[in-house]
Design an enzyme around this catalytic site. Structure first.
Site, PDB file in Angstrom:
ATOM      1  N   ASP A  12      16.027  -3.941  25.725  1.00 24.98           N
ATOM      2  CA  ASP A  12      15.328  -5.223  25.799  1.00 24.98           C
ATOM      3  C   ASP A  12      16.264  -6.310  25.280  1.00 24.98           C
ATOM      4  OD1 ASP A  12      13.581  -7.309  25.841  1.00 24.98           O
ATOM      5  OD2 ASP A  12      12.060  -6.401  24.564  1.00 24.98           O
ATOM      6  N   GLU A 109      14.938  -6.548  30.943  1.00 21.14           N
ATOM      7  CA  GLU A 109      14.548  -5.230  30.460  1.00 21.14           C
ATOM      8  C   GLU A 109      15.064  -4.153  31.412  1.00 21.14           C
ATOM      9  OE1 GLU A 109      10.358  -4.774  28.759  1.00 21.14           O
ATOM     10  OE2 GLU A 109      10.157  -6.523  30.052  1.00 21.14           O
TER      11      GLU A 109
END
Length: 419
Positions: A12, A109
């Site tokens: 992330d 992501e």
């Protein structure tokens, strides 16, 4: 991780838009930076902000005027979505050097299956990935390590920025279960209320709930989330997942109810930019646009419009979203807005549809460049003429970020097949 188990990373990117701007402008490092839609008029909402800005009380979705009030020295920049897409492609390419089994989940992501990487312990590998992305791209990221995608996603959210978190199945009772049910990936505000009505307030409550009751009251998603709460998730990391699509959309809950039409239009503009990014990456076009309006009294309406010509650009999405909003908004204060592409069309099918149905119907005055491209490509071969929107005002034709990503994913699949 136990031998024989899958090892999944969820990577992330921290404060992605702000981090990209800081990486491209070293003079911004260590300063409070925010990305907002309407910098000149000091209106709109904050899309994202650096951790230095967050330390002053500024947060994502806050009205820009309030952010400037809380942090007078806040550096506010307009979003540069082309830069963010190009940077995302470079990050995906870099991560692919660690494992070809890569699945982008969004622009910031990525899931990575590193089960087959034997030369490093997963934590050491995560540190190497984290350091490499930071050194080569200037971007911080958090990494969750787990035996499946759900636990990896939950783990990456637990420590930011630059965190590395391992979440094993045996850790679930102590680490995951005490958390409030709304902190679980896949549960939003409305869903939280449904679970509370069933006396489910923590993830442990959900994990131990009666499955049949969950399915009766909430539906199939209740059973699915019950499995996730118990650490069960068999989904593979699928490089082709980015190319599969049916419906996609974005919504945002406003930090305070709004009834100013210009401010609400700014929210729509931000949502349409995000939706356009997803469509471009997935090489898709929207056939039907739907908006969602949730008022301050929680009343929610959705309204949709089928399109004569499927669209992909943020400007076209924005025009239709605002038109629908102006047509159906009752003037009351708004708590949440959303924009979705209810029906999507693969780029190849889009060309085919225009070829079969649109070309002869359009007058020369209204004819789109895409119609002409189809006809020329039929005669001279595929991609003999590219869409003008992909030229980006350059002197020579080059491939769009989406095409690069598409080719790269094909390269990853070939690597997997050859191995």
């Amino acid at each position: 991780m136990n031998k024989g188990h899958r090892v999944i990373f969820h990577i992330d990117m921290n404060c992605y838009f702000a981090s990209v701007e800081i990486a491209n402008r070293p003079d911004l490092k260590g300063k409070p930076v925010a990305i907002a839609g309407n910098v000149k008029e000091r209106k709109g909402i904050i899309i994202t902000c650096s951790y230095e800005a967050r330390d002053t009380g500024v947060y994502t979705t806050m009205p820009l005027w309030e952010g400037l009030k809380r942090c007078p020295n806040l550096i506010v920049l307009p979003p540069n979505h082309t830069l963010y897409r190009e940077t995302a492609y470079k990050v995906f390419h870099l991560l692919g050097s660690f494992s070809p089994i890569l699945e982008p989940a969004s622009i910031d992501e990525v899931y990575l299956d590193v089960t087959h990487v034997q030369h490093l312990h997963p934590v050491q590998l995560a540190k190497e990935i984290q350091n490499t992305v930071l050194e080569k791209m200037g971007l911080p990221c958090s990494i969750g390590i787990a035996p499946n995608k759900f636990l990896a996603k939950m783990a990456s959210d637990m420590r930011k920025p630059l965190g590395i978190t391992v979440l094993r199945k045996r850790d679930i009772p102590d680490v995951l279960w005490p958390l409030p049910v709304e902190s679980m990936h896949g549960i939003g505000y409305r869903t939280k209320k449904k679970y509370h009505a069933l006396n489910i307030y923590t993830i442990e409550d959900l994990a131990k709930a009666d499955v049949q009751q969950l399915q009766d009251k909430i539906g199939k998603i209740g059973r699915l989330l019950h499995e996730r709460a118990n650490g069960k998730d068999m989904r593979p990391v699928d490089p082709e997942h980015i190319l599969s699509f049916k419906t996609m959309g974005n919504s945002i809950t406003l930090p305070q109810n709004l009834c100013d039409e210009k401010a609400l239009a700014e929210v729509f503009h931000h949502l349409c930019q995000k939706l356009s990014q997803r469509l471009i990456i997935r090489r898709a076009y929207a056939k039907t646009i739907q908006i969602m309006i949730r008022y301050g009294n929680r009343q929610t309406i959705t309204r949709s419009q089928a399109l004569l010509n499927p669209v992909q650009s943020s400007d076209e999405l924005f025009k239709m979203a605002v038109l629908l909003f102006q047509r159906h908004w009752d003037g009351e204060s708004v708590r949440l807005l959303g924009v979705s592409a209810i029906e999507t069309l693969d780029e190849k099918e889009w060309f085919k549809q225009l070829d079969l149905f649109s070309y002869q119907k359009e007058t020369p005055k209204k004819m789109k460049l895409s119609d002409l491209a189809v006809e020329i490509n039929k005669k001279l071969g595929q991609q003999a003429l590219m869409l003008g929107c992909r030229l980006k005002n350059e002197k020579k034709v080059f491939k769009s970020e989406a095409e690069k990503l598409y080719e790269y994913l094909n390269f990853l699949r070939k690597q997997m097949n050859d191995s």
